[in-house]
Write an enzyme that holds these catalytic residues in place. Sequence first.
Site, PDB file in Angstrom:
ATOM      1  CG  LEU A 136      38.349  44.657  38.834  1.00  0.00           C
ATOM      2  CD1 LEU A 136      37.259  43.931  39.796  1.00  0.00           C
ATOM      3  CD2 LEU A 136      39.013  43.624  38.221  1.00  0.00           C
ATOM      4  CB  ILE A 348      62.883  46.881   9.954  1.00  0.00           C
ATOM      5  CG1 ILE A 348      63.591  45.779  10.758  1.00  0.00           C
ATOM      6  CG2 ILE A 348      62.680  46.790   8.502  1.00  0.00           C
ATOM      7  CD1 ILE A 348      62.606  44.469  10.717  1.00  0.00           C
ATOM      8  CD  GLU A 374      40.924  42.523  29.418  1.00  0.00           C
ATOM      9  OE1 GLU A 374      40.651  41.389  29.296  1.00  0.00           O
ATOM     10  OE2 GLU A 374      40.338  43.166  28.556  1.00  0.00           O
ATOM     11  CB  SER A 377      54.088  40.917  32.096  1.00  0.00           C
ATOM     12  OG  SER A 377      53.584  41.259  30.674  1.00  0.00           O
ATOM     13  CD  GLU A 378      55.411  43.148  35.773  1.00  0.00           C
ATOM     14  OE1 GLU A 378      54.260  43.455  35.404  1.00  0.00           O
ATOM     15  OE2 GLU A 378      56.477  43.436  35.295  1.00  0.00           O
TER      16      GLU A 378
HETATM   17  N1  CAA Z   1      38.342  32.373  38.240  1.00  0.00           N
HETATM   18  C1  CAA Z   1      37.584  32.275  39.319  1.00  0.00           C
HETATM   19  N2  CAA Z   1      37.888  32.352  40.617  1.00  0.00           N
HETATM   20  C2  CAA Z   1      39.400  32.342  40.735  1.00  0.00           C
HETATM   21  C3  CAA Z   1      40.260  32.545  39.864  1.00  0.00           C
HETATM   22  C4  CAA Z   1      39.750  32.385  38.473  1.00  0.00           C
HETATM   23  N3  CAA Z   1      40.705  32.589  37.466  1.00  0.00           N
HETATM   24  N4  CAA Z   1      41.550  32.971  40.440  1.00  0.00           N
HETATM   25  C5  CAA Z   1      41.097  32.938  41.766  1.00  0.00           C
HETATM   26  N5  CAA Z   1      39.899  32.796  42.077  1.00  0.00           N
HETATM   27  C6  CAA Z   1      39.204  32.545  43.258  1.00  0.00           C
HETATM   28  C7  CAA Z   1      39.929  31.825  44.280  1.00  0.00           C
HETATM   29  O1  CAA Z   1      39.962  30.323  44.204  1.00  0.00           O
HETATM   30  C8  CAA Z   1      39.744  32.241  45.628  1.00  0.00           C
HETATM   31  O2  CAA Z   1      38.420  31.655  46.091  1.00  0.00           O
HETATM   32  P1  CAA Z   1      37.953  31.386  47.628  1.00  0.00           P
HETATM   33  O3  CAA Z   1      38.117  32.674  48.188  1.00  0.00           O
HETATM   34  O4  CAA Z   1      36.855  30.306  47.434  1.00  0.00           O
HETATM   35  O5  CAA Z   1      39.219  30.405  48.064  1.00  0.00           O
HETATM   36  C9  CAA Z   1      39.438  33.882  45.529  1.00  0.00           C
HETATM   37  O6  CAA Z   1      39.169  34.029  44.114  1.00  0.00           O
HETATM   38  C10 CAA Z   1      40.657  34.720  45.805  1.00  0.00           C
HETATM   39  O7  CAA Z   1      41.956  34.325  45.265  1.00  0.00           O
HETATM   40  P2  CAA Z   1      43.300  34.795  45.531  1.00  0.00           P
HETATM   41  O8  CAA Z   1      43.303  34.652  47.023  1.00  0.00           O
HETATM   42  O9  CAA Z   1      44.104  34.023  44.656  1.00  0.00           O
HETATM   43  O10 CAA Z   1      42.937  36.366  45.258  1.00  0.00           O
HETATM   44  P3  CAA Z   1      44.096  37.535  45.416  1.00  0.00           P
HETATM   45  O11 CAA Z   1      43.430  38.465  45.902  1.00  0.00           O
HETATM   46  O12 CAA Z   1      45.398  36.895  45.912  1.00  0.00           O
HETATM   47  O13 CAA Z   1      44.087  37.980  43.646  1.00  0.00           O
HETATM   48  C11 CAA Z   1      45.233  38.018  41.518  1.00  0.00           C
HETATM   49  C12 CAA Z   1      44.765  37.163  42.717  1.00  0.00           C
HETATM   50  C13 CAA Z   1      45.584  37.025  40.528  1.00  0.00           C
HETATM   51  C14 CAA Z   1      46.529  38.866  42.113  1.00  0.00           C
HETATM   52  C15 CAA Z   1      44.048  38.845  40.910  1.00  0.00           C
HETATM   53  O14 CAA Z   1      43.707  39.838  41.967  1.00  0.00           O
HETATM   54  C16 CAA Z   1      43.996  39.554  39.583  1.00  0.00           C
HETATM   55  O15 CAA Z   1      44.105  38.588  38.634  1.00  0.00           O
HETATM   56  N6  CAA Z   1      44.543  40.633  39.805  1.00  0.00           N
HETATM   57  C17 CAA Z   1      44.712  41.464  38.405  1.00  0.00           C
HETATM   58  C18 CAA Z   1      43.375  42.231  38.106  1.00  0.00           C
HETATM   59  C19 CAA Z   1      43.314  42.337  36.739  1.00  0.00           C
HETATM   60  O16 CAA Z   1      43.332  41.819  35.711  1.00  0.00           O
HETATM   61  N7  CAA Z   1      42.839  43.797  36.540  1.00  0.00           N
HETATM   62  C20 CAA Z   1      42.653  44.232  35.131  1.00  0.00           C
HETATM   63  C21 CAA Z   1      41.467  45.163  35.114  1.00  0.00           C
HETATM   64  S1  CAA Z   1      40.410  45.161  33.872  1.00  0.00           S
HETATM   65  C22 CAA Z   1      41.099  46.317  32.668  1.00  0.00           C
HETATM   66  O17 CAA Z   1      42.166  46.092  32.417  1.00  0.00           O
HETATM   67  C23 CAA Z   1      40.109  47.269  32.353  1.00  0.00           C
HETATM   68  C24 CAA Z   1      39.937  47.480  31.104  1.00  0.00           C
HETATM   69  O18 CAA Z   1      38.786  48.086  30.848  1.00  0.00           O
HETATM   70  C25 CAA Z   1      40.836  46.877  29.861  1.00  0.00           C
END
Ligand code: CAA
Length: 391
Positions: A136, A348, A374, A377-378
């Site tokens: 992603l 410790i 994933e 925290s922010e």
């Molecule tokens: N489940 C399903 N759909 C969801 C959802 C969820 N938990 N949260 C939001 N949505 C949907 C919304 O309902 C919205 O849908 P519509 O278009 O139909 O209205 C759509 O998604 C967009 O939602 P937002 O406008 O809230 O989206 P955003 O662009 O503002 O992003 C965010 C929200 C919470 C910041 C999100 O981008 C996020 O979680 N970012 C962090 C990403 C992340 O965790 N990356 C880690 C990568 S994986 C990794 O770490 C790799 C590895 O290999 C370990």
Amino acid sequence: MATATTTESPGFDLSLTEEQALVQRTARDFAREKVLPKAAEIDEHKKVPRELIDEMGKLGFMGIDVPERYGGSGMDRLTYMLVVEEINRACASTGVALCTHVSLGIEPILLFGTDAQKEKWLPDLARGQKIACFALSEPASGSDAAAMRTSARRDGDAWVLNGTKNFITNGSIAEVAIVFAQTDPALKHKGIAAFVVEKNTRGLVVGKLENKLGIRGSDTAQLVFQDCRVPAANLIGAVGDGFKIALATLDGGRISIAAQAVGIARACLEDALAYAKEREAFGKKIADFQAIQWKLADMATEIDAARLLTWKAATLKDQGAPHTLEAAEAKLFASDIAVKAARDCVQIFGGYGYLADFPAERHYRDAKITEIYEGTSEIMKLVIAEQVLAE
Ligand code: CAA
């Protein structure tokens, strides 16, 4: 039998079934006998031996929540969390290889794949014969996942992918990648699509392997797509579903990172306890000093609280109930207390805590990533606030 209920969410049972307790014991024995003795070497040589992954496959851990008809163990999420805690208590690098494979690699196929896609990919993945990863993040998009630049263009019976994915756990060892790409930038997150891309696909190249502060044995790679032709049959869900598939998958993944953090924190407590009962200062064991006891008391309390949040989120997921809020709360809290427990564990151990000869410094380095990957925290606070405000 103790239960806890709130008016907002379904109740959950805090007692383990016989089967869950058996799996927990099996994972604990395996972790203690096979993983823990290798943890320092895995960290130093920056590699989780494939044999360990094969053994987790044979024990049914690599497909723990995959239905038996697809070669998995058919168990629930709570059982999976028990396994994740035990493996991570022994070695966080091995633990994240497991979590990424199950929670991020298998889950999109399990939740959103067609029957044909499940039949094609799940059996090998569930047995650990193939490893999966989740692509992603990109060099210029991490928290703002929707801003990805990797493109997907339809060409006949295939999609052509171009772009670079960053920080991909299991990236160089995975045979199967779940890849997110933008089909139409004008549509923003509604243009994103999810694909299954097999390792041997022409145009997919493993790029730089990252050298990290902690979880050094875990494989973190760049994946580069150069005119990579992916069969149209590998599209998961519909075009435009990709972003929701990614976020729904991460909701589950965050619960397993919370369980990982609990495992690391438990390692800190258990190692600190053992040391405090042995080490003497001013004529007595350091465990007899209140300064040490308070740290141990905080660790024990916070680990129990983090585990309860983790089990609650996992149980909601098992019940098919919404769990975005609870997963974010569990990850936020558990990662915070893991970092704190690791800091206190080093303290410790004193001077010895700073040496690579003792496990405390590894826990200190490993714990930090749980506050970052994933979803930082922010971002967890942002998700929690959004859910709370929506109520
Ligand atoms: N489940 C399903 N759909 C969801 C959802 C969820 N938990 N949260 C939001 N949505 C949907 C919304 O309902 C919205 O849908 P519509 O278009 O139909 O209205 C759509 O998604 C967009 O939602 P937002 O406008 O809230 O989206 P955003 O662009 O503002 O992003 C965010 C929200 C919470 C910041 C999100 O981008 C996020 O979680 N970012 C962090 C990403 C992340 O965790 N990356 C880690 C990568 S994986 C990794 O770490 C790799 C590895 O290999 C370990």
